[in-house]
Motif scaffolding. Structure first.
Motif, PDB file in Angstrom:
ATOM      1  N   HIS A   1       0.816  -1.221   0.000  1.00  0.00           N
ATOM      2  CA  HIS A   1       0.000   0.000   0.000  1.00  0.00           C
ATOM      3  C   HIS A   1       0.849   1.269   0.000  1.00  0.00           C
ATOM      4  N   LEU A   2       2.119   1.188  -0.404  1.00  0.00           N
ATOM      5  CA  LEU A   2       2.998   2.360  -0.388  1.00  0.00           C
ATOM      6  C   LEU A   2       2.518   3.416  -1.385  1.00  0.00           C
ATOM      7  N   SER A   3       2.721   4.681  -1.044  1.00  0.00           N
ATOM      8  CA  SER A   3       2.398   5.758  -1.983  1.00  0.00           C
ATOM      9  C   SER A   3       3.526   5.931  -2.991  1.00  0.00           C
ATOM     10  N   GLU A   4       4.738   5.517  -2.595  1.00  0.00           N
ATOM     11  CA  GLU A   4       5.893   5.649  -3.484  1.00  0.00           C
ATOM     12  C   GLU A   4       6.918   4.585  -3.140  1.00  0.00           C
ATOM     13  N   ARG A   5       7.522   3.993  -4.190  1.00  0.00           N
ATOM     14  CA  ARG A   5       8.594   3.011  -4.011  1.00  0.00           C
ATOM     15  C   ARG A   5       9.928   3.687  -4.330  1.00  0.00           C
ATOM     16  N   LEU A   6      10.921   3.503  -3.452  1.00  0.00           N
ATOM     17  CA  LEU A   6      12.200   4.198  -3.601  1.00  0.00           C
ATOM     18  C   LEU A   6      13.354   3.257  -3.919  1.00  0.00           C
ATOM     19  N   VAL A   7      13.062   1.987  -4.205  1.00  0.00           N
ATOM     20  CA  VAL A   7      14.110   1.017  -4.525  1.00  0.00           C
ATOM     21  C   VAL A   7      13.726   0.248  -5.790  1.00  0.00           C
ATOM     22  N   GLU A   8      14.717  -0.426  -6.368  1.00  0.00           N
ATOM     23  CA  GLU A   8      14.515  -1.178  -7.595  1.00  0.00           C
ATOM     24  C   GLU A   8      14.853  -2.651  -7.383  1.00  0.00           C
ATOM     25  N   PRO A   9      14.303  -3.557  -8.214  1.00  0.00           N
ATOM     26  CA  PRO A   9      14.637  -4.977  -8.106  1.00  0.00           C
ATOM     27  C   PRO A   9      16.146  -5.205  -8.218  1.00  0.00           C
ATOM     28  N   ASP A  10      16.649  -6.187  -7.455  1.00  0.00           N
ATOM     29  CA  ASP A  10      18.073  -6.574  -7.402  1.00  0.00           C
ATOM     30  C   ASP A  10      18.936  -5.573  -6.646  1.00  0.00           C
ATOM     31  N   GLN A  11      18.347  -4.502  -6.133  1.00  0.00           N
ATOM     32  CA  GLN A  11      19.118  -3.523  -5.372  1.00  0.00           C
ATOM     33  C   GLN A  11      19.374  -4.041  -3.963  1.00  0.00           C
ATOM     34  N   TRP A  12      20.612  -3.877  -3.474  1.00  0.00           N
ATOM     35  CA  TRP A  12      20.934  -4.253  -2.105  1.00  0.00           C
ATOM     36  C   TRP A  12      20.572  -3.101  -1.172  1.00  0.00           C
ATOM     37  N   VAL A  13      19.893  -3.399  -0.075  1.00  0.00           N
ATOM     38  CA  VAL A  13      19.510  -2.360   0.883  1.00  0.00           C
ATOM     39  C   VAL A  13      20.005  -2.750   2.270  1.00  0.00           C
ATOM     40  N   GLU A  14      20.328  -1.739   3.051  1.00  0.00           N
ATOM     41  CA  GLU A  14      20.766  -1.941   4.431  1.00  0.00           C
ATOM     42  C   GLU A  14      19.576  -1.782   5.376  1.00  0.00           C
ATOM     43  N   ALA A  15      19.649  -2.440   6.513  1.00  0.00           N
ATOM     44  CA  ALA A  15      18.613  -2.285   7.528  1.00  0.00           C
ATOM     45  C   ALA A  15      18.509  -0.808   7.916  1.00  0.00           C
ATOM     46  N   GLY A  16      17.280  -0.279   7.928  1.00  0.00           N
ATOM     47  CA  GLY A  16      17.078   1.125   8.264  1.00  0.00           C
ATOM     48  C   GLY A  16      17.055   2.042   7.063  1.00  0.00           C
ATOM     49  N   GLN A  17      17.296   1.508   5.875  1.00  0.00           N
ATOM     50  CA  GLN A  17      17.212   2.327   4.664  1.00  0.00           C
ATOM     51  C   GLN A  17      15.755   2.534   4.294  1.00  0.00           C
ATOM     52  N   ILE A  18      15.386   3.757   3.917  1.00  0.00           N
ATOM     53  CA  ILE A  18      14.012   4.036   3.504  1.00  0.00           C
ATOM     54  C   ILE A  18      13.778   3.402   2.137  1.00  0.00           C
ATOM     55  N   ILE A  19      12.796   2.470   2.082  1.00  0.00           N
ATOM     56  CA  ILE A  19      12.536   1.766   0.822  1.00  0.00           C
ATOM     57  C   ILE A  19      11.234   2.246   0.159  1.00  0.00           C
ATOM     58  N   GLY A  20      10.464   3.077   0.871  1.00  0.00           N
ATOM     59  CA  GLY A  20       9.229   3.610   0.303  1.00  0.00           C
ATOM     60  C   GLY A  20       8.548   4.546   1.274  1.00  0.00           C
ATOM     61  N   LEU A  21       7.436   5.129   0.815  1.00  0.00           N
ATOM     62  CA  LEU A  21       6.653   6.042   1.649  1.00  0.00           C
ATOM     63  C   LEU A  21       5.259   5.459   1.844  1.00  0.00           C
ATOM     64  N   GLY A  22       4.737   5.604   3.042  1.00  0.00           N
ATOM     65  CA  GLY A  22       3.428   5.059   3.367  1.00  0.00           C
ATOM     66  C   GLY A  22       2.324   5.672   2.538  1.00  0.00           C
ATOM     67  N   GLY A  23       1.253   4.883   2.326  1.00  0.00           N
ATOM     68  CA  GLY A  23       0.141   5.387   1.533  1.00  0.00           C
ATOM     69  C   GLY A  23      -1.076   4.500   1.633  1.00  0.00           C
ATOM     70  N   SER A  24      -1.927   4.561   0.605  1.00  0.00           N
ATOM     71  CA  SER A  24      -3.178   3.803   0.605  1.00  0.00           C
ATOM     72  C   SER A  24      -3.489   3.299  -0.803  1.00  0.00           C
ATOM     73  N   THR A  25      -2.446   2.833  -1.519  1.00  0.00           N
ATOM     74  CA  THR A  25      -2.645   2.332  -2.876  1.00  0.00           C
ATOM     75  C   THR A  25      -3.159   0.893  -2.839  1.00  0.00           C
ATOM     76  N   GLY A  26      -3.722   0.461  -3.959  1.00  0.00           N
ATOM     77  CA  GLY A  26      -4.263  -0.897  -4.009  1.00  0.00           C
ATOM     78  C   GLY A  26      -5.611  -0.969  -3.321  1.00  0.00           C
ATOM     79  N   ARG A  27      -5.960  -2.141  -2.828  1.00  0.00           N
ATOM     80  CA  ARG A  27      -7.240  -2.331  -2.148  1.00  0.00           C
ATOM     81  C   ARG A  27      -7.102  -1.924  -0.696  1.00  0.00           C
ATOM     82  N   SER A  28      -7.212  -0.650  -0.457  1.00  0.00           N
ATOM     83  CA  SER A  28      -7.017  -0.084   0.874  1.00  0.00           C
ATOM     84  C   SER A  28      -8.029   1.028   1.089  1.00  0.00           C
TER      85      SER A  28
END
Length: 399
Positions: A255-282
């Protein structure tokens, strides 16, 4: 051994002193004497070399004898009792599994990396940030990705585990949630919605937890890992990010309003991967968060105390009985609208509730006539009988 070394040094000094005697005036006889002396020195040097070799042999023999004596006097290796070893192993595992509280790693989003330093362990680096803070991270060039990020890896399919036979899985699996670097961050800190807990919900299985938030609030990677899915899902998740971690777990962020990462990308714990929202069936802004193992969902609250934002343990014993029987079917979001309708109904009922404080001389019949209801209904709402004695000052629900 020391006495042999001292003897060798003394002989060397004697031969050196002999070799440095002053020469006489050069004559024929002197030349003859020099030749004889040179022959003599060669002989002495040869003898000296032989003596040195002999002394070195003596030293080697002495050292060998010392080592033999030490090995003979050393205590023999203790005999390991298999039962005791097993008991120690179980005790160590219980210690690792005990409940604890692991705070979120500090937020480095928005900070500039000043330098990366090596450590004694090639797989670990130190990152220095612009606010004078630092943290350990894995050197991904050295700590190569295992088959965790190769087998059943699919950046487009939501559930790539159709070929996995879960019947062969043991009854329980020990999973290390964090390593010695303690890389963890709460995806979003807040209380789980009362209607958004894991488990059955209106004849359907809710596969995760719902965390109310405001649109635009940051959502964090729970553990270090590689992004497997970052796409808009038409099945109800809306903007969805799925991260697979080193321990085989996958975490879902829906249900994120925005995605900030891409497939195959390595992320560290605590990295912002998206912003909260109400997309989809929400029906309102919230984070739908799931934890899965080989596609099988289990209650995220077994791992995380979302209200306090802490991880509940370092090592998790994942039992097969924790899995939902509906796991392979994914998440059914049809109950989102039903939830909203139920919430509105309950809010309306609460607003319509009316109470009356009993006074002297009141009767159930009189109160019922005053509010246009029946004695039976008043008794049902308050859990009393028609013969119950009314006490002055008590409040009765009349609607």
């Amino acid at each position: 051994m020391k006495k042999y070394i001292f003897t060798l040094i003394a002989l060397s000094m004697v031969f050196t002193a002999t070799a440095r005697k002053p020469k006489n005036t050069r004559t024929t006889e002197a030349a003859a004497r020099e030749i004889a002396a040179a022959d003599s020195l060669r002989l002495v040097a040869s003898r000296q070399a032989a003596l040195i070799d002999s002394l070195q042999n003596l030293v080697a023999v002495a050292e060998q004898r010392d080592e033999t004596a030490e090995s003979e006097t050393a205590a023999p290796d203790p005999v390991v009792d298999p039962e005791q070893a097993a008991a120690d192993s179980v005790a160590a595992l219980r210690l690792r599994l005990r409940p604890t509280k692991i705070e979120s790693i500090f937020d480095t989003n928005g900070l500039t990396v000043l330098d990366t330093l090596a450590t004694e362990n090639d797989a670990v680096q130190v990152i220095l940030y612009s606010n004078n803070s630092w943290k350990y991270v894995l050197n991904r060039e050295v700590a190569k990705d295992s088959t965790i990020f190769e087998k059943y890896w699919d950046t487009t399919t939501l559930f790539p585990y159709k070929e996995v036979d879960m019947s062969e899985m043991p009854k329980s699996v020990v999973i290390d949630l964090v390593d010695s670097l303690t890389s963890y961050h709460c995806p979003y800190q807040g209380s789980v919605h009362p209607r958004g807990k894991y488990g059955p919900r209106r004849r359907r299985q809710h596969q995760g937890v719902d965390l109310p938030l405001k649109t635009g609030d940051p959502v964090y990677a729970t553990f270090c890992g590689r992004v497997r899915i970052s796409q808009y899902n038409r099945g109800g998740y809306g903007n969805l990010v799925i991260i697979r971690h080193d321990n085989g777990l996958e975490t879902y962020y829906g249900h994120l309003s925005e995605r900030l990462v891409e497939p195959d990308q390595w992320v560290e714990a605590g990295q912002i991967i998206g912003l909260g929202g109400s997309t989809g069936r929400s029906t309102g802004p919230h984070l739908h968060f799931e934890t899965r193992y080989y596609g099988q969902s289990f209650d995220p609250e077994r791992l995380i105390d979302f209200k306090n934002g802490t991880l509940s343990r370092e090592t998790f014993l994942l039992k097969k009985s924790f899995f939902s029987i509906y796991s392979n079917a994914g998440q059914d979001f049809e109950d989102e609208i039903a939830n909203e309708e139920q919430d509105k109904k309950e809010a309306a009922e609460k607003a319509a509730m009316k109470y009356y404080k009993i006074r002297s001389g009141d009767t159930l019949g009189g109160i019922a006539r005053r509010y246009g209801t029946t004695v039976t209904n008043i008794c049902r709402l308050n859990g009393i009988k028609s013969t119950t004695v009314l006490r002055i000052g008590r409040s009765l629900r009349v609607r």
